[in-house]
Scaffold this motif. Structure first.
Motif, PDB file in Angstrom:
ATOM      1  N   THR A  62      96.555 -18.685  35.740  1.00  0.00           N
ATOM      2  CA  THR A  62      96.982 -19.293  34.472  1.00  0.00           C
ATOM      3  C   THR A  62      97.643 -18.358  33.848  1.00  0.00           C
ATOM      4  O   THR A  62      98.406 -18.937  32.778  1.00  0.00           O
ATOM      5  CB  THR A  62      95.504 -19.736  33.851  1.00  0.00           C
TER       6      THR A  62
ATOM      7  N   CYS B 256     101.186 -21.955  43.081  1.00  0.00           N
ATOM      8  CA  CYS B 256     101.096 -23.123  42.099  1.00  0.00           C
ATOM      9  C   CYS B 256     102.501 -23.509  41.547  1.00  0.00           C
ATOM     10  O   CYS B 256     102.565 -24.579  40.852  1.00  0.00           O
ATOM     11  CB  CYS B 256     100.251 -22.908  40.959  1.00  0.00           C
TER      12      CYS B 256
ATOM     13  N   THR C 168      87.500 -17.008  36.625  1.00  0.00           N
ATOM     14  CA  THR C 168      87.123 -18.360  37.068  1.00  0.00           C
ATOM     15  C   THR C 168      86.697 -18.454  38.357  1.00  0.00           C
ATOM     16  O   THR C 168      85.831 -19.330  38.824  1.00  0.00           O
ATOM     17  CB  THR C 168      88.458 -19.022  37.092  1.00  0.00           C
TER      18      THR C 168
ATOM     19  N   TYR D 232      86.210 -22.268  45.586  1.00  0.00           N
ATOM     20  CA  TYR D 232      85.429 -23.171  44.741  1.00  0.00           C
ATOM     21  C   TYR D 232      84.365 -24.061  45.530  1.00  0.00           C
ATOM     22  O   TYR D 232      83.571 -24.523  44.960  1.00  0.00           O
ATOM     23  CB  TYR D 232      86.175 -23.621  43.248  1.00  0.00           C
TER      24      TYR D 232
ATOM     25  N   VAL E 136      83.347 -20.760  37.739  1.00  0.00           N
ATOM     26  CA  VAL E 136      83.675 -22.090  38.467  1.00  0.00           C
ATOM     27  C   VAL E 136      81.990 -22.641  38.997  1.00  0.00           C
ATOM     28  O   VAL E 136      81.690 -23.638  39.037  1.00  0.00           O
ATOM     29  CB  VAL E 136      84.397 -22.202  39.419  1.00  0.00           C
TER      30      VAL E 136
ATOM     31  N   ALA F  42      93.359 -29.338  39.125  1.00  0.00           N
ATOM     32  CA  ALA F  42      92.418 -28.222  38.464  1.00  0.00           C
ATOM     33  C   ALA F  42      91.019 -28.509  38.334  1.00  0.00           C
ATOM     34  O   ALA F  42      90.692 -28.311  37.238  1.00  0.00           O
ATOM     35  CB  ALA F  42      93.220 -28.030  37.188  1.00  0.00           C
TER      36      ALA F  42
ATOM     37  N   SER G   5      88.744 -26.949  39.745  1.00  0.00           N
ATOM     38  CA  SER G   5      88.112 -25.632  39.501  1.00  0.00           C
ATOM     39  C   SER G   5      88.075 -25.094  38.041  1.00  0.00           C
ATOM     40  O   SER G   5      87.351 -24.488  37.437  1.00  0.00           O
ATOM     41  CB  SER G   5      88.839 -24.671  40.516  1.00  0.00           C
ATOM     42  N   ALA G   6      89.280 -25.356  37.406  1.00  0.00           N
ATOM     43  CA  ALA G   6      89.576 -24.881  35.947  1.00  0.00           C
ATOM     44  C   ALA G   6      88.527 -25.850  34.978  1.00  0.00           C
ATOM     45  O   ALA G   6      87.923 -25.136  34.371  1.00  0.00           O
ATOM     46  CB  ALA G   6      90.878 -24.983  35.576  1.00  0.00           C
TER      47      ALA G   6
ATOM     48  N   ALA H 216      85.115 -24.375  35.692  1.00  0.00           N
ATOM     49  CA  ALA H 216      84.807 -23.256  34.976  1.00  0.00           C
ATOM     50  C   ALA H 216      84.928 -23.227  33.567  1.00  0.00           C
ATOM     51  O   ALA H 216      84.290 -22.281  32.691  1.00  0.00           O
ATOM     52  CB  ALA H 216      85.915 -22.363  35.286  1.00  0.00           C
ATOM     53  N   SER H 217      85.506 -24.226  32.882  1.00  0.00           N
ATOM     54  CA  SER H 217      85.504 -24.301  31.373  1.00  0.00           C
ATOM     55  C   SER H 217      84.092 -24.584  30.638  1.00  0.00           C
ATOM     56  O   SER H 217      83.897 -24.528  29.709  1.00  0.00           O
ATOM     57  CB  SER H 217      86.544 -25.545  31.066  1.00  0.00           C
TER      58      SER H 217
END
Length: 290
Positions: free
Chosen positions: A10, A35, A117, A138, A147, A190, A192-193, A196-197
């Motif tokens: 990121t 990515c 993450t 993840y 995550v 995304a 996993s993102a 993790a958020s």
């Protein structure tokens, strides 16, 4: 001039070490070969290098640390982008786990834990990675990461296992129902993102003393300690090196107070916590003459 670049999926932290010893900083989006395509990479590099080097001084070396650099082939598009703006520079590519190891221990010894993450770990002795337990990603692993905590929380949410007060806070803050969660995890990019958020939400309730949230965080952390960090004693030439643990990553730093007692139960001493390795990498390369 020499560049130190530390990149995740990121964001990328750039440092330019000038001939007079001064250091310049820039931050851009991530430069992961998995990515971004070549054109996008060139755009990121085109933005960062002139900002770091507006005088157009000769860049003699570039040290790039990042995730996803598993082969010369995977780093080739990134090398092409850097060569356009740093002609004649020697470009060195290293993994994110080596970045963490050098930032934490220099050329010394210890167990390295990346806890952001995602997660990763290794045994580092005399400046070399001597053992690495695969992180698994993840889906298959990433214990001890944002995550993994978010994934565990969502699993409890969809099964109706979350206490009513925590569930109410979650719905109020995120406004997600079962169908939306399933779509985000299984249909959208995304995933996993997204998972993790949710970790800061769970951590905040844990720090406020919520018993459910605290237990969930401790289970996430202990899984990483048990399944990865505690296992390096078998490979260690020096047993002391496998007892000393350093952590890189915002998630790990936020869990410092929980990690220390968990580590003691497994004979591990968490000796250092840093959110980002880039400034320690600058010190490492300066001390080693770049």
């Amino acid at each position: 001039m020499k560049l130190i670049i530390e990149s995740g999926a990121t964001k990328t932290s750039w440092r330019a070490i000038c001939d007079d010893g001064s250091v310049r900083s820039v931050q851009t989006e991530g430069l992961s070969p998995t990515c971004l395509d070549v054109e996008r990479m060139q755009g990121v590099v085109r933005k960062a290098v002139p900002e770091l080097n507006p005088e157009g001084r000769h860049v003699s070396e570039v040290f790039f640390y990042g995730a996803g650099l598993v082969s010369a082939e995977s780093s080739a598009p990134l090398a092409m982008a850097l060569e356009m703006w740093c002609p004649m520079a020697q470009i060195h590519f290293y993994s994110d786990i080596l970045a963490a190891a050098r930032a934490l221990f220099g050329d010394g010894n210890g167990v390295v834990a990346i806890m952001g993450t995602g997660s990763n770990s290794c045994l580092y002795e005399n400046g070399q990675i001597v053992s690495n337990i695969r992180p698994g990603g993840y889906i298959l692993g990433d214990e001890g990461s944002g995550v993994s905590l978010g994934r565990a929380f969502l699993a409890d949410f969809v099964k109706g296992l979350i206490p009513a007060d925590v569930e109410a806070d979650f719905v109020k803050e995120f406004g997600l129902d079962y169908s939306q969660i399933v779509r985000k995890v299984y249909k959208e990019q995304a995933a996993s993102a997204f998972m993790a958020s949710l970790a800061p939400f769970v951590l905040s309730h844990s720090h406020k003393g919520n018993a459910y949230a605290k237990a969930l965080v401790e289970e996430c952390l202990e899984s990483f300690v048990k399944r990865a960090l505690s296992r390096y004693s078998v490979a260690a030439q020096d047993p002391v090196s496998a007892e000393k643990v350093g952590v890189v990553g915002s998630f790990g730093c936020a869990c410092e107070d929980m990690l220390r007692p968990i580590g003691k139960r497994y004979g591990l001493d968490f000796v250092k916590f840093i959110k980002s390795p880039v400034d320690e990498l600058v010190k490492y390369h300066c001390n080693n003459g770049l």
